[in-house]
Motif scaffolding. Structure first.
Motif, short mmCIF file in Angstrom:
data_model
loop_
_atom_site.label_atom_id
_atom_site.label_comp_id
_atom_site.label_asym_id
_atom_site.label_seq_id
_atom_site.Cartn_x
_atom_site.Cartn_y
_atom_site.Cartn_z
N ARG A 112 0.84 -1.22 0.00
CA ARG A 112 0.00 0.00 0.00
C ARG A 112 0.86 1.25 0.00
NH1 ARG A 112 -3.25 0.21 4.99
NH2 ARG A 112 -3.61 2.32 4.27
N LEU A 113 1.87 1.27 0.85
CA LEU A 113 2.76 2.44 0.92
C LEU A 113 3.44 2.69 -0.41
CD1 LEU A 113 4.37 4.64 2.46
CD2 LEU A 113 6.02 2.83 3.00
N PHE A 114 3.99 1.64 -1.00
CA PHE A 114 4.70 1.82 -2.26
C PHE A 114 3.74 2.16 -3.40
CE2 PHE A 114 8.25 -0.69 -0.27
CZ PHE A 114 9.11 0.40 -0.21
N ALA A 115 2.50 1.69 -3.34
CA ALA A 115 1.51 2.08 -4.35
C ALA A 115 1.25 3.58 -4.29
CB ALA A 115 0.21 1.30 -4.15
N LEU A 116 1.16 4.12 -3.08
CA LEU A 116 0.95 5.56 -2.93
C LEU A 116 2.16 6.36 -3.41
CD1 LEU A 116 -0.79 5.77 0.56
CD2 LEU A 116 -1.78 6.26 -1.68
N ASP A 137 -5.85 -10.05 -9.75
CA ASP A 137 -5.43 -9.08 -8.73
C ASP A 137 -4.06 -8.49 -9.07
OD1 ASP A 137 -7.74 -9.73 -7.34
OD2 ASP A 137 -6.70 -11.04 -5.90
N VAL A 138 -3.16 -9.36 -9.46
CA VAL A 138 -1.80 -8.92 -9.81
C VAL A 138 -1.85 -8.03 -11.05
CG1 VAL A 138 0.52 -9.68 -10.47
CG2 VAL A 138 -0.78 -10.98 -8.77
N GLY A 143 -2.55 -0.65 -12.70
CA GLY A 143 -2.74 0.55 -11.89
C GLY A 143 -1.46 1.34 -11.68
N ALA A 144 -0.33 0.66 -11.71
CA ALA A 144 0.95 1.35 -11.55
C ALA A 144 1.35 2.12 -12.81
CB ALA A 144 2.04 0.35 -11.19
N LEU A 145 0.69 1.84 -13.91
CA LEU A 145 1.03 2.49 -15.17
C LEU A 145 0.08 3.63 -15.54
CD1 LEU A 145 1.75 -0.75 -17.24
CD2 LEU A 145 3.40 0.72 -16.07
N ALA A 176 -6.67 4.22 -6.31
CA ALA A 176 -7.77 3.25 -6.24
C ALA A 176 -7.23 1.91 -5.74
CB ALA A 176 -8.43 3.09 -7.61
N ASN A 177 -6.05 1.54 -6.22
CA ASN A 177 -5.44 0.29 -5.75
C ASN A 177 -5.11 0.35 -4.27
OD1 ASN A 177 -5.56 -1.25 -8.06
ND2 ASN A 177 -3.55 -0.62 -8.79
N GLU A 178 -4.69 1.50 -3.80
CA GLU A 178 -4.38 1.64 -2.37
C GLU A 178 -5.62 1.39 -1.53
OE1 GLU A 178 -4.20 3.22 1.54
OE2 GLU A 178 -5.39 4.17 -0.04
N ARG A 179 -6.74 1.95 -1.93
CA ARG A 179 -7.99 1.73 -1.19
C ARG A 179 -8.39 0.26 -1.24
NH1 ARG A 179 -9.05 6.49 -3.80
NH2 ARG A 179 -10.36 5.49 -5.37
N TRP A 180 -8.22 -0.36 -2.40
CA TRP A 180 -8.53 -1.78 -2.54
C TRP A 180 -7.62 -2.61 -1.63
CZ3 TRP A 180 -5.57 -5.68 -5.09
CH2 TRP A 180 -6.25 -6.89 -5.26
N LEU A 181 -6.33 -2.27 -1.58
CA LEU A 181 -5.39 -2.99 -0.71
C LEU A 181 -5.73 -2.78 0.76
CD1 LEU A 181 -2.08 -2.28 -2.64
CD2 LEU A 181 -3.13 -4.53 -2.29
N ARG A 182 -6.20 -1.58 1.11
CA ARG A 182 -6.60 -1.32 2.50
C ARG A 182 -7.78 -2.21 2.89
NH1 ARG A 182 -9.29 3.90 3.36
NH2 ARG A 182 -7.76 4.54 1.83
N ARG A 183 -8.76 -2.35 1.99
CA ARG A 183 -9.88 -3.24 2.26
C ARG A 183 -9.41 -4.69 2.39
NH1 ARG A 183 -12.29 0.07 -1.64
NH2 ARG A 183 -12.10 -1.55 -3.23
N LYS A 184 -8.47 -5.07 1.56
CA LYS A 184 -7.92 -6.43 1.61
C LYS A 184 -7.20 -6.65 2.95
CE LYS A 184 -5.24 -9.49 -1.44
NZ LYS A 184 -6.27 -10.46 -1.77
#
Length: 111
Positions: free
Chosen positions: A16-20, A77-78, A84-86, A93-101
């Motif tokens: 999550r941190l690195f996604a942000l 998922d991957v 999302g990184a591109l 959006a991926n960060e929020r999804w990872l937080r829910r996960k």
């Protein structure tokens, strides 16, 4: 909390941190540095922000590899995380999804 859940939770938190960070540097590169280079002839912006974003992107890929290697990830998922990184703003959006996960993982470990 068991050791494996802690490892998974730590891996998710790091991802999550690195996604942000990756998403923020991508936005800075695409919407600040590149326009400065091409519109105002300030190429130094890309020379600075480009490697910072590249490092953030590699760190994100590393965190994704660590998280996925722990298991429990569907190929979709991957793919979602990689795409999302591109795409600018998709990392948020991926960060929020990872937080829910991560929250679901915590709830599961409490049971």
């Amino acid at each position: 909390m068991s050791g494996s859940h802690q490892l998974d939770r730590d891996a998710l938190r790091r991802l999550r941190l690195f996604a942000l960070v990756e998403g923020s540097t991508l936005i800075c590169l695409v919407f600040v540095a590149v326009p400065l280079k091409h519109l105002l002839d300030i190429p130094i912006a890309v020379r600075i922000v480009g490697p910072v974003h590249g490092t953030a992107f590699l760190a994100f890929l590393w965190a994704l590899t660590v998280a996925v290697s722990a298991g429990g990830w569907r190929p979709t998922d991957v793919a979602r995380l990689l795409i999302g990184a591109l795409v600018p703003f998709a990392s948020f959006a991926n960060e929020r999804w990872l937080r829910r996960k991560e929250c679901a993982l915590v709830a599961q470990s409490v049971r």
